[in-house]
Structure formats: C-alpha cells, structure tokens
Motif scaffolding. Structure first.
Motif, PDB file in Angstrom:
ATOM      1  N   GLU A 160       7.540  -0.129  -3.611  1.00 32.21           N
ATOM      2  CA  GLU A 160       8.784   0.276  -4.275  1.00 32.21           C
ATOM      3  C   GLU A 160       9.914   0.495  -3.275  1.00 32.21           C
ATOM      4  O   GLU A 160      11.005   0.902  -3.657  1.00 32.21           O
ATOM      5  CB  GLU A 160       8.548   1.547  -5.101  1.00 32.21           C
ATOM      6  N   GLY A 161       9.633   0.268  -2.002  1.00 34.69           N
ATOM      7  CA  GLY A 161      10.670   0.429  -0.985  1.00 34.69           C
ATOM      8  C   GLY A 161      10.180   1.315   0.141  1.00 34.69           C
ATOM      9  O   GLY A 161       9.188   2.024  -0.005  1.00 34.69           O
ATOM     10  N   PRO A 162      10.882   1.266   1.283  1.00 31.02           N
ATOM     11  CA  PRO A 162      10.456   2.076   2.424  1.00 31.02           C
ATOM     12  C   PRO A 162      10.643   3.570   2.144  1.00 31.02           C
ATOM     13  O   PRO A 162      11.467   3.960   1.325  1.00 31.02           O
ATOM     14  CB  PRO A 162      11.372   1.596   3.559  1.00 31.02           C
ATOM     15  N   CYS A 163       9.862   4.381   2.833  1.00 41.39           N
ATOM     16  CA  CYS A 163       9.889   5.807   2.544  1.00 41.39           C
ATOM     17  C   CYS A 163      10.676   6.580   3.583  1.00 41.39           C
ATOM     18  O   CYS A 163      10.980   7.739   3.402  1.00 41.39           O
ATOM     19  CB  CYS A 163       8.461   6.345   2.476  1.00 41.39           C
ATOM     20  N   CYS A 214       9.634   7.438   6.634  1.00 41.18           N
ATOM     21  CA  CYS A 214       8.827   7.983   7.731  1.00 41.18           C
ATOM     22  C   CYS A 214       8.044   6.879   8.440  1.00 41.18           C
ATOM     23  O   CYS A 214       7.255   7.152   9.324  1.00 41.18           O
ATOM     24  CB  CYS A 214       7.897   9.087   7.259  1.00 41.18           C
ATOM     25  N   ALA A 215       8.286   5.637   8.048  1.00 50.25           N
ATOM     26  CA  ALA A 215       7.514   4.532   8.628  1.00 50.25           C
ATOM     27  C   ALA A 215       7.967   4.174  10.034  1.00 50.25           C
ATOM     28  O   ALA A 215       7.239   3.525  10.771  1.00 50.25           O
ATOM     29  CB  ALA A 215       7.612   3.298   7.736  1.00 50.25           C
ATOM     30  N   GLU A 216       9.184   4.615  10.405  1.00 45.39           N
ATOM     31  CA  GLU A 216       9.724   4.160  11.677  1.00 45.39           C
ATOM     32  C   GLU A 216       8.985   4.696  12.891  1.00 45.39           C
ATOM     33  O   GLU A 216       8.808   4.009  13.875  1.00 45.39           O
ATOM     34  CB  GLU A 216      11.211   4.531  11.781  1.00 45.39           C
ATOM     35  N   ASP A 217       8.511   5.895  12.784  1.00 44.36           N
ATOM     36  CA  ASP A 217       7.818   6.489  13.924  1.00 44.36           C
ATOM     37  C   ASP A 217       6.477   7.042  13.455  1.00 44.36           C
ATOM     38  O   ASP A 217       6.297   8.244  13.323  1.00 44.36           O
ATOM     39  CB  ASP A 217       8.690   7.615  14.519  1.00 44.36           C
ATOM     40  N   PRO A 218       5.547   6.139  13.193  1.00 43.58           N
ATOM     41  CA  PRO A 218       4.290   6.619  12.620  1.00 43.58           C
ATOM     42  C   PRO A 218       3.494   7.451  13.624  1.00 43.58           C
ATOM     43  O   PRO A 218       3.451   7.134  14.815  1.00 43.58           O
ATOM     44  CB  PRO A 218       3.554   5.334  12.251  1.00 43.58           C
ATOM     45  N   ASP A 219       2.923   8.497  13.136  1.00 45.80           N
ATOM     46  CA  ASP A 219       2.022   9.319  13.926  1.00 45.80           C
ATOM     47  C   ASP A 219       0.812   8.447  14.291  1.00 45.80           C
ATOM     48  O   ASP A 219       0.184   7.868  13.414  1.00 45.80           O
ATOM     49  CB  ASP A 219       1.586  10.507  13.052  1.00 45.80           C
ATOM     50  N   PRO A 220       0.492   8.321  15.583  1.00 42.63           N
ATOM     51  CA  PRO A 220      -0.612   7.416  15.972  1.00 42.63           C
ATOM     52  C   PRO A 220      -1.942   7.774  15.316  1.00 42.63           C
ATOM     53  O   PRO A 220      -2.766   6.902  15.091  1.00 42.63           O
ATOM     54  CB  PRO A 220      -0.679   7.566  17.495  1.00 42.63           C
ATOM     55  N   ARG A 221      -2.147   9.049  14.984  1.00 48.31           N
ATOM     56  CA  ARG A 221      -3.417   9.404  14.346  1.00 48.31           C
ATOM     57  C   ARG A 221      -3.508   8.805  12.952  1.00 48.31           C
ATOM     58  O   ARG A 221      -4.546   8.341  12.532  1.00 48.31           O
ATOM     59  CB  ARG A 221      -3.550  10.926  14.262  1.00 48.31           C
ATOM     60  N   GLY A 280       0.798  -1.219   0.000  1.00 48.44           N
ATOM     61  CA  GLY A 280       0.000   0.000   0.000  1.00 48.44           C
ATOM     62  C   GLY A 280       0.832   1.270   0.000  1.00 48.44           C
ATOM     63  O   GLY A 280       2.047   1.245  -0.216  1.00 48.44           O
ATOM     64  N   LEU A 281       0.148   2.368   0.264  1.00 49.46           N
ATOM     65  CA  LEU A 281       0.808   3.676   0.263  1.00 49.46           C
ATOM     66  C   LEU A 281       1.103   4.091   1.694  1.00 49.46           C
ATOM     67  O   LEU A 281       0.329   3.797   2.607  1.00 49.46           O
ATOM     68  CB  LEU A 281      -0.116   4.719  -0.366  1.00 49.46           C
ATOM     69  N   CYS A 282       2.201   4.797   1.880  1.00 48.39           N
ATOM     70  CA  CYS A 282       2.478   5.358   3.204  1.00 48.39           C
ATOM     71  C   CYS A 282       1.400   6.385   3.517  1.00 48.39           C
ATOM     72  O   CYS A 282       1.163   7.294   2.728  1.00 48.39           O
ATOM     73  CB  CYS A 282       3.851   6.029   3.224  1.00 48.39           C
ATOM     74  N   PRO A 283       0.716   6.229   4.660  1.00 52.44           N
ATOM     75  CA  PRO A 283      -0.346   7.182   4.975  1.00 52.44           C
ATOM     76  C   PRO A 283       0.175   8.593   5.251  1.00 52.44           C
ATOM     77  O   PRO A 283      -0.588   9.551   5.258  1.00 52.44           O
ATOM     78  CB  PRO A 283      -1.011   6.575   6.217  1.00 52.44           C
TER      79      PRO A 283
END
Ligand SMILES: [Zn+2]
Ligand SMILES: [Zn+2]
Length: 168
Positions: free
Chosen positions: A145-148, A150-157, A134-137
C-alpha cells in the motif's frame, strides 16, 4: 485409510487401450502451509494409457483455494492446478522412484498417487502475487500500500530476522 482403486486388469491385456477416471479427493490431511480452506471439491480427472505394455497415467487435480499470503498475510483466492504424470508397473526395479507405482492385484490406488503428487509438488510459499512486498518488519505496515517511512534505515536485527523468515 483412503482408497480409490482403479482396476487395470483389462487395460493391461489391451495394448493401445485407454481407461479414464474421475473422482473427488478428500481434503482431509491436505492442509498445506498457507491454505486456509478449499472452496470447491478437489476434482481429479485422468486417463491411463497402455503404450505397448507401459502404462502411463496422466491426471489433472483442480480446486479453488482460499489462501493466506506468506509475506503480507492477506487472504486471497487461488486455483489449485496440478498436472500429474506417472507410470504404473507390475514390477518395480527402482523402489524409490516417485514416478513409478506398483500395480497390486491388478489395480492401483489413485488416491495415494494424487496425494503423493500434491505433497511433492505443492508450492511451499503461497504469495498473493509474485512481487508481494510484504509487511514492514518494524512497523507492520503492508508495503504493497506504499512505503511506511521506516524502511530507509532498517535496524540490522530486523533485517536479519526478515531474511530468516524469507528462507522458511
Ligand atoms: Zn502478499
Ligand atoms: Zn515500517
């Protein structure tokens, strides 16, 4: 109204008999979530068999579809392959059963049966592949296509929103 009626009067009187059919289904109103369009006619081929008075209908619904992935929004092609099996009866004891159809005036409406089967069985979420990431929210990057980054510390919202969308 649609209608592709199959005359069963002869088959009803012939235990062990068979009656085959083939037609194409009008795609009107078969607009399921994620299906952008049908690339081929929707073909239906099948057979009704009289098993000692019980009429069994089996059919295959086939087409090629252009779809949009529910997760990454990419377009992809997918075959529609649905196998249908229902019974046809001259009297219905359980009116709510979806597996039984009433024979009226010696015939059944094949189109109605196929439309019902599609509506009951169509995949609710079409994915380009089972494990589509899927897409990074947050940044919208296609994670296939690979990590972006910002996935390491996702905003809980965003995480909560992502889970909400997943459930849809
Ligand atoms: Zn995808
Ligand atoms: Zn991101």
């Amino acid at each position: 109204m649609w209608g592709v009626r199959l005359d069963l009067r002869e088959l009803i009187a012939t235990p062990g008999g068979k009656e085959s059919f083939a037609f194409t289904l009008d795609p009107t109103d078969l607009d399921f979530d994620g299906v952008l369009k049908y690339l081929t006619p929707i073909t239906v081929t099948g057979l009704v068999e009289n098993h000692a008075g019980l009429l069994e209908l089996r059919a295959g619904i086939r087409a090629d579809m252009l779809c949009q992935c529910a997760r990454c929004l990419k377009e992809f092609q997918k075959p529609l392959e649905l196998d249908v099996k229902v019974y046809l009866a001259q009297e219905l004891e359980d009116q709510d059963s979806v597996d039984f159809y009433l024979i009226e005036d010696g015939s059944v409406d094949l189109e109605e049966i196929m439309r019902d089967a599609l509506i009951f069985n169509f995949e609710p979420r079409l994915l380009c592949r089972e494990d589509c990431k899927g897409l990074c929210p947050k940044c919208g990057k296609d994670l296939n296509e690979g990590p972006c980054g910002c996935a390491e510390d996702p905003d809980p919202r965003w995480l909560a929103l992502g889970q909400l969308l997943e459930k849809d």
